[in-house]
Structure formats: structure tokens, C-alpha cells
Write an enzyme that holds these catalytic residues in place. Structure first.
Site, mmCIF file in Angstrom:
data_model
loop_
_atom_site.group_PDB
_atom_site.id
_atom_site.type_symbol
_atom_site.label_atom_id
_atom_site.label_comp_id
_atom_site.label_asym_id
_atom_site.label_seq_id
_atom_site.Cartn_x
_atom_site.Cartn_y
_atom_site.Cartn_z
ATOM 1 N N ARG A 199 1.255 -1.273 0.220
ATOM 2 C CA ARG A 199 -0.139 0.102 0.059
ATOM 3 C C ARG A 199 1.063 1.433 0.357
ATOM 4 N NH1 ARG A 199 -4.922 -1.528 3.948
ATOM 5 N NH2 ARG A 199 -3.613 -2.923 5.737
ATOM 6 N N CYS A 303 0.150 2.058 16.072
ATOM 7 C CA CYS A 303 0.515 0.065 16.305
ATOM 8 C C CYS A 303 0.174 1.050 18.250
ATOM 9 C CB CYS A 303 1.506 -0.855 16.266
ATOM 10 S SG CYS A 303 2.924 -0.032 17.441
HETATM 11 P P1 NAD Z 1 -1.452 -6.186 7.470
HETATM 12 O O1 NAD Z 1 -1.415 -7.858 8.591
HETATM 13 O O2 NAD Z 1 -2.669 -6.327 6.785
HETATM 14 O O3 NAD Z 1 -0.279 -6.417 6.065
HETATM 15 C C1 NAD Z 1 1.092 -6.542 6.907
HETATM 16 C C2 NAD Z 1 2.193 -8.061 5.817
HETATM 17 O O4 NAD Z 1 2.117 -8.296 5.747
HETATM 18 C C3 NAD Z 1 2.456 -6.218 4.878
HETATM 19 O O5 NAD Z 1 3.684 -6.501 3.850
HETATM 20 C C4 NAD Z 1 1.205 -7.542 3.786
HETATM 21 O O6 NAD Z 1 1.358 -7.552 1.988
HETATM 22 C C5 NAD Z 1 1.364 -8.991 4.674
HETATM 23 N N1 NAD Z 1 -0.724 -9.453 4.677
HETATM 24 C C6 NAD Z 1 -1.704 -9.217 4.809
HETATM 25 N N2 NAD Z 1 -2.586 -10.358 4.867
HETATM 26 C C7 NAD Z 1 -1.689 -11.101 4.439
HETATM 27 C C8 NAD Z 1 -1.739 -12.456 4.425
HETATM 28 N N3 NAD Z 1 -3.381 -13.032 4.454
HETATM 29 N N4 NAD Z 1 -1.247 -13.498 4.629
HETATM 30 C C9 NAD Z 1 0.243 -13.386 4.233
HETATM 31 N N5 NAD Z 1 0.720 -11.815 4.724
HETATM 32 C C10 NAD Z 1 0.132 -10.728 4.640
HETATM 33 O O7 NAD Z 1 -0.853 -4.856 8.642
HETATM 34 P P2 NAD Z 1 -1.633 -3.620 8.236
HETATM 35 O O8 NAD Z 1 -2.563 -3.536 8.262
HETATM 36 O O9 NAD Z 1 -0.238 -3.520 6.688
HETATM 37 O O10 NAD Z 1 -0.553 -2.668 9.141
HETATM 38 C C11 NAD Z 1 -1.522 -2.197 10.352
HETATM 39 C C12 NAD Z 1 -1.059 -3.692 12.019
HETATM 40 O O11 NAD Z 1 0.174 -3.370 12.508
HETATM 41 C C13 NAD Z 1 -1.571 -3.000 12.397
HETATM 42 O O12 NAD Z 1 -2.197 -3.684 13.585
HETATM 43 C C14 NAD Z 1 -0.800 -2.524 13.814
HETATM 44 O O13 NAD Z 1 -1.859 -2.563 15.478
HETATM 45 C C15 NAD Z 1 0.239 -3.492 13.549
HETATM 46 N N6 NAD Z 1 0.943 -2.853 14.146
HETATM 47 C C16 NAD Z 1 2.116 -3.105 14.994
HETATM 48 C C17 NAD Z 1 3.095 -2.419 15.050
HETATM 49 C C18 NAD Z 1 3.925 -3.338 16.490
HETATM 50 O O14 NAD Z 1 5.030 -3.192 15.809
HETATM 51 N N7 NAD Z 1 2.804 -3.646 17.164
HETATM 52 C C19 NAD Z 1 3.727 -2.274 14.366
HETATM 53 C C20 NAD Z 1 3.070 -0.865 13.479
HETATM 54 C C21 NAD Z 1 2.130 -1.635 12.885
#
Ligand code: NAD
Length: 522
Positions: A199, A303
Site C-alpha cells: 500500500r 500500533c
Molecule cells: P497487515 O497484516 O495487513 O500487513 C502487513 C504485511 O503482511 C504486509 O506486507 C502485507 O502484504 C502482509 N499480509 C497481509 N495480509 C496477509 C496474509 N493474509 N497473508 C500473508 N501476508 C499478508 O497489516 P497492516 O494493515 O499493513 O498494518 C497495520 C497492523 O500492523 C495493525 O494491526 C498494527 O497494530 C500493526 N502494527 C504493529 C506494530 C508493532 O510494533 N506492534 C507496528 C506497526 C503496525
């Protein structure tokens, strides 16, 4: 064979507004220090969240392209591992200087693709830059230990790189999170595959350009793109030794399990529901400003956003005053002067957040401030949702149970500090938690009893700087949080320990008969 082309390299060439790009350019991959156009037959359209204008198309890299990136990283590894730590440190110094020089350009890419305000995007870059700056101290951080364990015998420990490692990144910090991996992994001698969020990959692409300029040899840093298929490729590729994941629980729990089952090291930071307990004795003005900023900044898409307020005792009446502060925040296009928060990432995200607000209303909560339907005049087509405050929320409500990841603050009332601690500890997430109080005794009790990785005392977003580690807890980390990001644990994650025990004695002093018992050195 994929075609290679160059990319914009002047620090002055970057967007400074949300104007429609007349001819969007497809996002490329980065392999062997070259920008490579993908031959993908599937592409993901990337829209500016403030306008929903097309910014670029991101490829779903093909299996051959991803394999080529891994081969490049594999090929580069032996020489990079053999490069002296001083030489790697010098490259890191240059990388740091270049990130600073291109700071605005990186931030502009984030504002355009992710939506956060330009000032906030600069903070995103800075928090990653600080990891790179800290990685420059590798020469004192990576030293081993040595002990003379017996006469003429000593044991030494070393930290060696793992080989090819990969990072799978989320959309909400397009510079900071790739920079939780790139500096530490490379300065330790690993080579990397980065899969930015589909994204908003723009900042990672700029970082790749800067890495090549800083002197990283070809293959040390490679970038592939895509979503679930690209992730599965990374999880199953035998050459990849370790995976750094940051993102949602849905993706992260799957990634942790599949990568672990394939024998890889995994560090995985997941979702959150960060609670803040407000005590009646706190500095009210500071608390209200801090909470409002931490709940609604970055449109709640952090997050560590403060998404859940636990109002203790008489503070239960503070929600309307908080709403007054929140109303003063300006929601606007991220490039606009004075914007406090931008849009959320997509129309789907906005719809999901609006549905969660509606569910709260239906389940009996009070909407004190409603951000639904608000939009800045200049940007009618963006994914807007204004600061929203929901009071009288209870633990059984959907808006409490789910991570909202938008500019929505849910407020629960409890009579005492004990009840606040109990409520917070009962929640399945444990990323961050904060307390606002003037009492040292209250703060100390909260700090000791609360089950959260990162605790703030009169600090709403206690994200540790890179000399410490990002220490999530409970469901906010996979694998029990053993492998945390950056700091000393980050360095341990990207290195393998080796111990060497050596014996040097002049030949005539060595016995002529073999010893068969387990050596005890005593
Ligand atoms: P997301 O899980 O949708 O995506 C993260 C990554 O995973 C992306 O690169 C995406 O391509 C991949 N992905 C997504 N769905 C997938 C699937 N079904 N199978 C395999 N890969 C997949 O997360 P997001 O919406 O990009 O980010 C927001 C989330 O991240 C929130 O839940 C937030 O709390 C969390 N976050 C956590 C921290 C932390 O340090 N704890 C930091 C930043 C964000």
C-alpha cells in the site's frame, strides 16, 4: 529478462501536494543495486488516501523475480560477511547522512502514499533514522566475550551473520519499520530481502536508492513486492534464514507459524489495543492534550496509538472536555500547513471504522464526538473520518474487543486504580499502556503490575528509542515476545552465536596418553 531503468535521484524531485500525477509511474523492484521493472501480470493500484487519485501501480512480483532477488542476496553474502566491520560501519555512516539529506523526500513519499501529515511523516523517517544511527555503534555492540577457562585454554564467543534475511512490513510506518531491519541486519553482515507494504512502498524504494549510493554492494539489499503470494514465497524459501514481520494478528500469527515450521527465526510484532488509565490527581491539562494527540495523531493508525481510555473515579466526566480538545485538531491533506491528521489508508478501512462506531451506538455506548461524514473542503474524495470519542463503553462491546486502527477513542469507566489495572490486564493485547497521575506510588504500582510491553508514566506513546528494544507483550507479539526488534535483542536476532575453545601448549608439555572422560577443564 526484466528491463532495468533508473529512478529520480535528486533530493528536490518529490511531490509537495496532492495534485493528480499526470502519468503515474509503476513501482519497480530493486535487485543487485538496480531498479528493475516487473514482468508481473498482476498489479495493485495505489491511491493517494487524501484524494483517491492513482499514484502508482505495485507489481505482484513473479516467482522468477523473487527467486532472482534471493539469488542476488545469496551471492552477495560471502563477500559482505567477509567485509570488515569497520568498512560496514563506514557505509552505515554514509547511509545515515543520505537519509538525513533526503529526509523531506522520504517524508513526502509517505504523505502521498500513506496519508499522514508531512510533519508526522518526518517523525516516521526520524524514528527509523535513529535505528541506523545507533547501528553505527556496531564496533562496540558486536564484541564477544572471552575467558581463560583452564590453563592454556580459553573460550571466546562471536556473533556471526545468519545469511539472507527478510522483512515483511506494514503500511503504517513506511520508513521506520523497514529501518528496524535494514541497518542492524546489514551492519551485522547479513543480506536482505525487503517486502514493503503493497500500500506504500515508495519510502523503501528511496531507501534502496540511498543504500546503493552509500556503498552497499549489489545484492546486500533487495526489494520485492506483492501481498500474500510474495509472503508465502518468503516463508517457504529455504535460503531465507530469518523473518522480521510487523503487522496485524491475522497475517502475523500465520506468518509466525509457517516460517517457524520451516525452521526460520521469526520476530513478529502484531496488533494492539493500548489502554491509558487516567487518575483524578493527574495534571489534567497535560493529560487531555497528550491523550488527544496520541489517540488521533496519524489518524489513529499507529500500533502505539492510545485507543482505549480508562477513566478512574471522577475522571469519568472528562470525556466532553477531551472532545473539546479533539475538535480543535485540523483534519486535512497531509501537505497542508497546520494539518493535524490526515485520512485513513483506504475506503475499506474507513467503512470498517464507521461500522465499528455504529456497532458501539447499537450496543449502548455514547458517541461524545462523531467524526463520521466529516471531510475537508479541498479533498472531498479522500478516506476521511474525524476524531471520534465513544464514552460508556463496556468490555463486551465490539468496539472494545477489536483493534479499530482509526481516529477513535473508546472510554471505559472504573471506580479505582485496582479496577483499572484488572481491566487492562484482562485485555488480550499488551503492546503499550500509560498512566496519568501525580502520585509516584500510583505510578510505581501501575508500572509493576501492568501486563504491557511498554509503559508510559505521563507519557502517552512510550515507544522506546533504539538503544532499548520495542517490547510488546501478550497477543501483541508472536512467540511470546522472545525476539524483539532493535536494541540488544535486535542485534541478537540477526546474528548466530559461535563459541571457540582453544588450547595452546608447547608440545613437550602434552601428555602421551589419551584422556577419554568428558573434559571439565578443572
Ligand atoms: P497487515 O497484516 O495487513 O500487513 C502487513 C504485511 O503482511 C504486509 O506486507 C502485507 O502484504 C502482509 N499480509 C497481509 N495480509 C496477509 C496474509 N493474509 N497473508 C500473508 N501476508 C499478508 O497489516 P497492516 O494493515 O499493513 O498494518 C497495520 C497492523 O500492523 C495493525 O494491526 C498494527 O497494530 C500493526 N502494527 C504493529 C506494530 C508493532 O510494533 N506492534 C507496528 C506497526 C503496525
Amino acid at each position: 529478462q526484466a528491463a532495468t531503468t533508473s529512478t529520480a535521484s535528486s533530493p528536490t524531485e518529490y511531490p509537495t501536494s496532492h495534485e493528480q500525477i499526470s502519468q503515474p509511474i509503476d513501482t519497480q523492484m530493486f535487485v543487485d543495486n538496480k531498479f528493475v521493472s516487473s514482468k508481473a501480470d498482476q498489479w495493485i493500484d495505489l491511491y493517494d488516501p487524501a484524494t483517491n487519485n492513482l499514484v502508482t501501480r505495485v507489481p505482484q512480483s513473479t516467482q522468477e523475480e523473487m527467486k532472482a532477488a534471493v539469488e542476488s542476496a545469496q551471492k552477495a553474502f560471502p563477500a559482505w560477511k567477509a567485509t570488515s566491520v569497520l568498512a560496514r560501519q563506514q557505509i552505515m555512516f554514509k547511509f545515515v547522512a543520505l537519509i538525513r539529506e533526503h529526509w523531506d523526500r522520504l517524508a513526502a513519499s509517505i504523505t502521498l502514499e500513506q496519508g499522514k501529515t508531512f510533519a508526522d511523516a518526518k517523525g516516521d523517517v526520524l524514528r527509523g533514522l535513529q535505528v541506523a544511527e545507533t547501528a553505527c555503534g556496531i564496533t562496540t555492540q558486536i564484541t564477544g566475550e572471552v575467558l581463560e577457562v583452564a590453563k592454556d585454554m580459553e573460550t571466546r564467543s562471536y556473533r556471526e551473520p545468519l545469511g539472507v534475511i527478510a522483512a515483511i512490513c506494514p503500511f503504517n510506518f513506511p520508513a521506520m519499520i523497514p529501518l528496524w531491519t535494514i541497518p542492524i541486519a546489514t551492519v551485522c553482515g547479513n543480506t536482505c530481502i525487503i517486502k514493503p507494504s503493497e500500500r506504500d512502498p515508495g519510502a523503501t524504494m528511496i531507501l534502496a536508492e540511498l543504500a546503493a549510493k552509500a556503498g552497499f554492494p549489489p545484492g546486500v539489499l533487495n526489494i520485492i513486492h506483492g501481498s500474500a503470494k510474495a509472503v508465502d514465497f518468503i516463508l517457504d524459501e529455504p535460503a531465507i534464514k530469518a523473518i522480521s514481520f510487523v503487522g496485524s494478528n491475522k497475517a502475523g500469527e500465520y506468518i509466525y507459524q509457517r516460517a517457524s515450521a520451516n525452521g526460520k527465526r521469526v520476530q513478529a510484532n502484531l496488533g494492539a489495543k493500548n489502554h491509558c488509565a487516567v487518575l483524578p490527581d493527574c495534571n489534567k491539562n497535560h493529560a487531555l492534550n497528550a491523550i488527544s494527540g496520541a489517540a488521533f495523531g496519524a489518524a489513529g493508525q499507529r500500533c502505539m496509538a492510545l485507543s482505549t481510555l480508562v477513566l478512574v473515579g471522577e475522571t469519568k466526566d472528562w470525556a466532553p472536555e477531551l472532545a473539546e480538545r479533539a475538535k480543535e485538531l485540523s483534519m486535512n491533506g497531509g501537505f497542508e500547513e497546520g494539518a493535524d491528521l490526515g485520512p485513513v489508508i483506504s475506503p475499506q478501512a474507513r467503512e470498517r471504522i464507521e461500522n465499528l462506531i455504529a456497532s458501539a451506538e447499537k450496543e449502548g455506548a455514547t458517541i461524545v464526538l462523531d467524526g463520521r461524514g466529516q471531510k475537508p473542503e479541498k479533498y472531498p474524495n479522500g478516506n476521511w473520518i474525524g476524531p471520534t470519542i465513544i464514552a460508556n463503553v463496556t468490555k463486551d462491546m465490539t468496539c472494545y474487543k477489536e483493534e479499530i486502527f482509526g481516529p477513535v477513542l473508546v472510554c471505559l469507566n472504573v471506580p479505582t486504580l485496582d479496577d483499572a489495572i484488572q481491566l487492562i490486564n484482562d485485555n488480550e493485547y499488551g503492546n503499550g499502556s500509560a498512566v496519568f497521575t501525580r502520585s509516584g506510588a500510583t505510578a510505581t504500582r501501575f508500572q509493576k503490575e501492568i501486563e504491557a510491553g511498554q509503559v508510559g508514566i505521563n507519557v502517552p506513546i512510550p515507544v522506546p528509542l533504539p538503544m532499548f528494544s520495542f517490547t510488546g507483550n501478550k497477543k501483541s507479539v508472536a512467540g511470546g515476545g522472545a525476539n524483539t526488534f532493535y536494541g540488544k535483542p535486535g542485534l541478537q536476532f540477526y546474528t548466530q552465536q559461535k563459541t571457540v575453545t582453544s588450547f595452546w601448549r608447547s608440545e613437550d608439555a602434552v601428555s602421551t596418553r589419551a584422556k577419554v572422560n568428558m573434559p571439565t577443564h578443572s
